[in-house]
Motif scaffolding. Structure first.
Motif, PDB file in Angstrom:
ATOM      1  N   MET A   4       0.808  -1.195   0.000  1.00 34.63           N
ATOM      2  CA  MET A   4       0.000   0.000   0.000  1.00 34.63           C
ATOM      3  C   MET A   4       0.856   1.265   0.000  1.00 34.63           C
ATOM      4  O   MET A   4       0.561   2.246  -0.670  1.00 34.63           O
ATOM      5  N   ASP A   5       1.944   1.268   0.786  1.00 31.43           N
ATOM      6  CA  ASP A   5       2.774   2.450   0.864  1.00 31.43           C
ATOM      7  C   ASP A   5       3.403   2.775  -0.482  1.00 31.43           C
ATOM      8  O   ASP A   5       3.623   3.939  -0.817  1.00 31.43           O
ATOM      9  N   GLN A   6       3.690   1.755  -1.278  1.00 33.05           N
ATOM     10  CA  GLN A   6       4.318   1.992  -2.566  1.00 33.05           C
ATOM     11  C   GLN A   6       3.350   2.576  -3.578  1.00 33.05           C
ATOM     12  O   GLN A   6       3.770   3.174  -4.570  1.00 33.05           O
ATOM     13  N   VAL A   7       2.047   2.390  -3.371  1.00 33.72           N
ATOM     14  CA  VAL A   7       1.070   2.936  -4.307  1.00 33.72           C
ATOM     15  C   VAL A   7       1.131   4.457  -4.305  1.00 33.72           C
ATOM     16  O   VAL A   7       1.046   5.096  -5.345  1.00 33.72           O
ATOM     17  N   ARG A   8       1.280   5.053  -3.150  1.00 36.28           N
ATOM     18  CA  ARG A   8       1.360   6.508  -3.052  1.00 36.28           C
ATOM     19  C   ARG A   8       2.811   6.916  -3.261  1.00 36.28           C
ATOM     20  O   ARG A   8       3.606   6.965  -2.355  1.00 36.28           O
ATOM     21  N   GLN A   9       3.161   7.184  -4.504  1.00 33.00           N
ATOM     22  CA  GLN A   9       4.491   7.640  -4.834  1.00 33.00           C
ATOM     23  C   GLN A   9       4.567   9.145  -4.629  1.00 33.00           C
ATOM     24  O   GLN A   9       3.585   9.851  -4.804  1.00 33.00           O
ATOM     25  N   PRO A  10       5.733   9.675  -4.266  1.00 33.80           N
ATOM     26  CA  PRO A  10       5.870  11.120  -4.095  1.00 33.80           C
ATOM     27  C   PRO A  10       5.462  11.866  -5.352  1.00 33.80           C
ATOM     28  O   PRO A  10       5.906  11.563  -6.444  1.00 33.80           O
ATOM     29  N   GLY A  11       4.567  12.841  -5.198  1.00 30.60           N
ATOM     30  CA  GLY A  11       4.158  13.657  -6.331  1.00 30.60           C
ATOM     31  C   GLY A  11       3.107  13.037  -7.223  1.00 30.60           C
ATOM     32  O   GLY A  11       2.717  13.637  -8.224  1.00 30.60           O
ATOM     33  N   VAL A  12       2.615  11.835  -6.903  1.00 31.02           N
ATOM     34  CA  VAL A  12       1.619  11.178  -7.747  1.00 31.02           C
ATOM     35  C   VAL A  12       0.243  11.326  -7.122  1.00 31.02           C
ATOM     36  O   VAL A  12       0.001  10.866  -6.011  1.00 31.02           O
ATOM     37  N   PHE A  13      -0.652  11.960  -7.845  1.00 29.90           N
ATOM     38  CA  PHE A  13      -2.021  12.151  -7.401  1.00 29.90           C
ATOM     39  C   PHE A  13      -2.938  11.861  -8.584  1.00 29.90           C
ATOM     40  O   PHE A  13      -2.492  11.819  -9.726  1.00 29.90           O
ATOM     41  N   SER A  14      -4.221  11.687  -8.316  1.00 32.91           N
ATOM     42  CA  SER A  14      -5.155  11.434  -9.414  1.00 32.91           C
ATOM     43  C   SER A  14      -5.675  12.739  -9.993  1.00 32.91           C
ATOM     44  O   SER A  14      -6.663  12.759 -10.698  1.00 32.91           O
ATOM     45  N   HIS A  15      -4.975  13.847  -9.709  1.00 29.44           N
ATOM     46  CA  HIS A  15      -5.445  15.146 -10.170  1.00 29.44           C
ATOM     47  C   HIS A  15      -4.261  16.093 -10.264  1.00 29.44           C
ATOM     48  O   HIS A  15      -3.161  15.796  -9.819  1.00 29.44           O
ATOM     49  N   VAL A  16      -4.524  17.258 -10.837  1.00 34.22           N
ATOM     50  CA  VAL A  16      -3.561  18.353 -10.849  1.00 34.22           C
ATOM     51  C   VAL A  16      -4.109  19.447  -9.955  1.00 34.22           C
ATOM     52  O   VAL A  16      -5.285  19.763 -10.006  1.00 34.22           O
ATOM     53  N   ARG A  17      -3.258  20.016  -9.115  1.00 31.44           N
ATOM     54  CA  ARG A  17      -3.722  21.060  -8.205  1.00 31.44           C
ATOM     55  C   ARG A  17      -3.885  22.377  -8.959  1.00 31.44           C
ATOM     56  O   ARG A  17      -2.944  22.919  -9.510  1.00 31.44           O
ATOM     57  N   PRO A  81     -28.782   3.527 -17.462  1.00 32.31           N
ATOM     58  CA  PRO A  81     -29.474   3.757 -16.185  1.00 32.31           C
ATOM     59  C   PRO A  81     -29.369   2.587 -15.216  1.00 32.31           C
ATOM     60  O   PRO A  81     -29.583   2.763 -14.013  1.00 32.31           O
ATOM     61  N   GLY A  82     -29.026   1.404 -15.717  1.00 27.25           N
ATOM     62  CA  GLY A  82     -28.896   0.246 -14.837  1.00 27.25           C
ATOM     63  C   GLY A  82     -27.551   0.131 -14.161  1.00 27.25           C
ATOM     64  O   GLY A  82     -27.303  -0.817 -13.409  1.00 27.25           O
ATOM     65  N   VAL A  83     -26.673   1.105 -14.406  1.00 31.06           N
ATOM     66  CA  VAL A  83     -25.333   1.108 -13.820  1.00 31.06           C
ATOM     67  C   VAL A  83     -25.219   2.263 -12.842  1.00 31.06           C
ATOM     68  O   VAL A  83     -25.719   3.366 -13.085  1.00 31.06           O
ATOM     69  N   ASN A  84     -24.562   2.018 -11.705  1.00 26.00           N
ATOM     70  CA  ASN A  84     -24.262   3.073 -10.745  1.00 26.00           C
ATOM     71  C   ASN A  84     -22.944   3.739 -11.141  1.00 26.00           C
ATOM     72  O   ASN A  84     -21.918   3.065 -11.243  1.00 26.00           O
ATOM     73  N   HIS A  85     -22.983   5.046 -11.357  1.00 21.48           N
ATOM     74  CA  HIS A  85     -21.816   5.798 -11.815  1.00 21.48           C
ATOM     75  C   HIS A  85     -21.279   6.659 -10.675  1.00 21.48           C
ATOM     76  O   HIS A  85     -21.983   7.538 -10.164  1.00 21.48           O
ATOM     77  N   LEU A  86     -20.032   6.425 -10.285  1.00 20.19           N
ATOM     78  CA  LEU A  86     -19.392   7.178  -9.214  1.00 20.19           C
ATOM     79  C   LEU A  86     -18.279   8.025  -9.810  1.00 20.19           C
ATOM     80  O   LEU A  86     -17.315   7.498 -10.379  1.00 20.19           O
ATOM     81  N   ALA A  87     -18.415   9.342  -9.710  1.00 18.52           N
ATOM     82  CA  ALA A  87     -17.456  10.278 -10.287  1.00 18.52           C
ATOM     83  C   ALA A  87     -16.565  10.841  -9.187  1.00 18.52           C
ATOM     84  O   ALA A  87     -17.066  11.443  -8.227  1.00 18.52           O
ATOM     85  N   ALA A  88     -15.254  10.655  -9.335  1.00 16.09           N
ATOM     86  CA  ALA A  88     -14.287  11.173  -8.364  1.00 16.09           C
ATOM     87  C   ALA A  88     -13.573  12.374  -8.966  1.00 16.09           C
ATOM     88  O   ALA A  88     -12.995  12.294 -10.052  1.00 16.09           O
ATOM     89  N   GLU A  89     -13.612  13.487  -8.258  1.00  9.03           N
ATOM     90  CA  GLU A  89     -12.998  14.724  -8.736  1.00  9.03           C
ATOM     91  C   GLU A  89     -12.617  15.573  -7.519  1.00  9.03           C
ATOM     92  O   GLU A  89     -13.265  15.473  -6.477  1.00  9.03           O
ATOM     93  N   VAL A  90     -11.566  16.367  -7.653  1.00  2.63           N
ATOM     94  CA  VAL A  90     -11.126  17.186  -6.518  1.00  2.63           C
ATOM     95  C   VAL A  90     -11.601  18.630  -6.610  1.00  2.63           C
ATOM     96  O   VAL A  90     -11.483  19.372  -5.642  1.00  2.63           O
TER      97      VAL A  90
END
Length: 241
Positions: A4-17, A81-90
């Motif tokens: 798990m610790d290796q997944v969060r690499q320095p500077g790696v995010f799922s977004h741009v600030r 409509p038969g699918v649940n859609h989850l949108a992740a955004e910062v």
């Protein structure tokens, strides 16, 4: 497999600030609908989130990482409509714009996550849960010295694969050629995933053509799709997770 610790690499995010101010309409819909539709990552209780309870029904769940202004999300949700859609955004402005579309089309199958999707996957989604993950046009960090900040790296792909159910799909799209090549290499090396095609997928007709993609085409950048499926017969929980 990485820990798990290796997944969060320095500077790696799922977004741009970056700072984006909300319009009056986005602010209104946030105040009206957020308590029903949205969750903030930092306010989630520890442990696995009950997605069925959040959506109010049991249905396949597709997570979109980096939904932007939500134009593709809304169209895909209306078409399925038969699918649940989850949108992740910062960015609240993007989530507000998506809620405007949800309100306009009366979409009951959309939920919104405000926060980094990488942390959400790691801390709140159980293995073998999601039917699909979509990552459309993640930031390419096009300067070579910034390539290390790209989201689609081996540890992240392994995390996504572990959260997909057997038979679930990972769909990537980018308009940057070198990032597309990197995505193909990284995803092909993931043992839990199999490419649905020999290389790039034909552009799916059901993936909405957004203003972002249209601009890329005008500027001469070829958009490439990658579609992968998690093995039906392999169920692996990486050590340390």
């Amino acid at each position: 497999m990485e820990t798990m610790d290796q997944v969060r690499q320095p500077g790696v995010f799922s977004h741009v600030r970056r700072s984006v101010r909300m319009t009056v309409g986005q602010q209104r819909v946030w105040e009206t609908h957020w308590s029903e539709l949205g969750r903030k990552l930092e306010e989630l209780p520890a442990g696995t989130l009950d997605l069925d309870a959040w959506f109010g029904r049991t249905a396949p769940v597709v997570l979109e990482i980096g939904s932007g202004m939500g134009e593709a999300t809304a169209q895909l949700a209306e078409a399925a409509p038969g699918v649940n859609h989850l949108a992740a955004e910062v960015y609240p402005a993007g989530l507000g714009q998506l809620m405007l579309a949800v309100e306009k089309s009366d979409l009951g199958n959309v939920r919104l996550l405000h926060g980094d999707a990488l942390d959400f996957l790691r801390d709140h989604v159980a293995p073998d849960t999601l039917d699909g993950v979509r990552i459309y046009f993640p930031d390419p960090w096009q300067k070579k010295r910034h390539n290390k900040r790209r989201l689609v790296k081996s540890p992240f792909v392994s995390l996504v694969a572990s959260r997909l159910r057997p038979g679930g799909t990972l769909h990537l799209a980018t308009d940057w050629a070198d990032y597309a090549d990197e995505m193909l290499e990284v995803c092909t090396a993931e043992p839990l995933l199999a490419n649905q095609y020999d290389s790039w997928a034909p552009r799916p007709s059901w993936r909405p053509l957004t203003k972002f993609e249209s601009r890329a085409q005008v500027e001469g950048r070829v958009c490439r799709d990658l579609l992968l499926t998690k093995s039906q017969s392999t169920k692996v929980t990486p050590s340390g997770w």
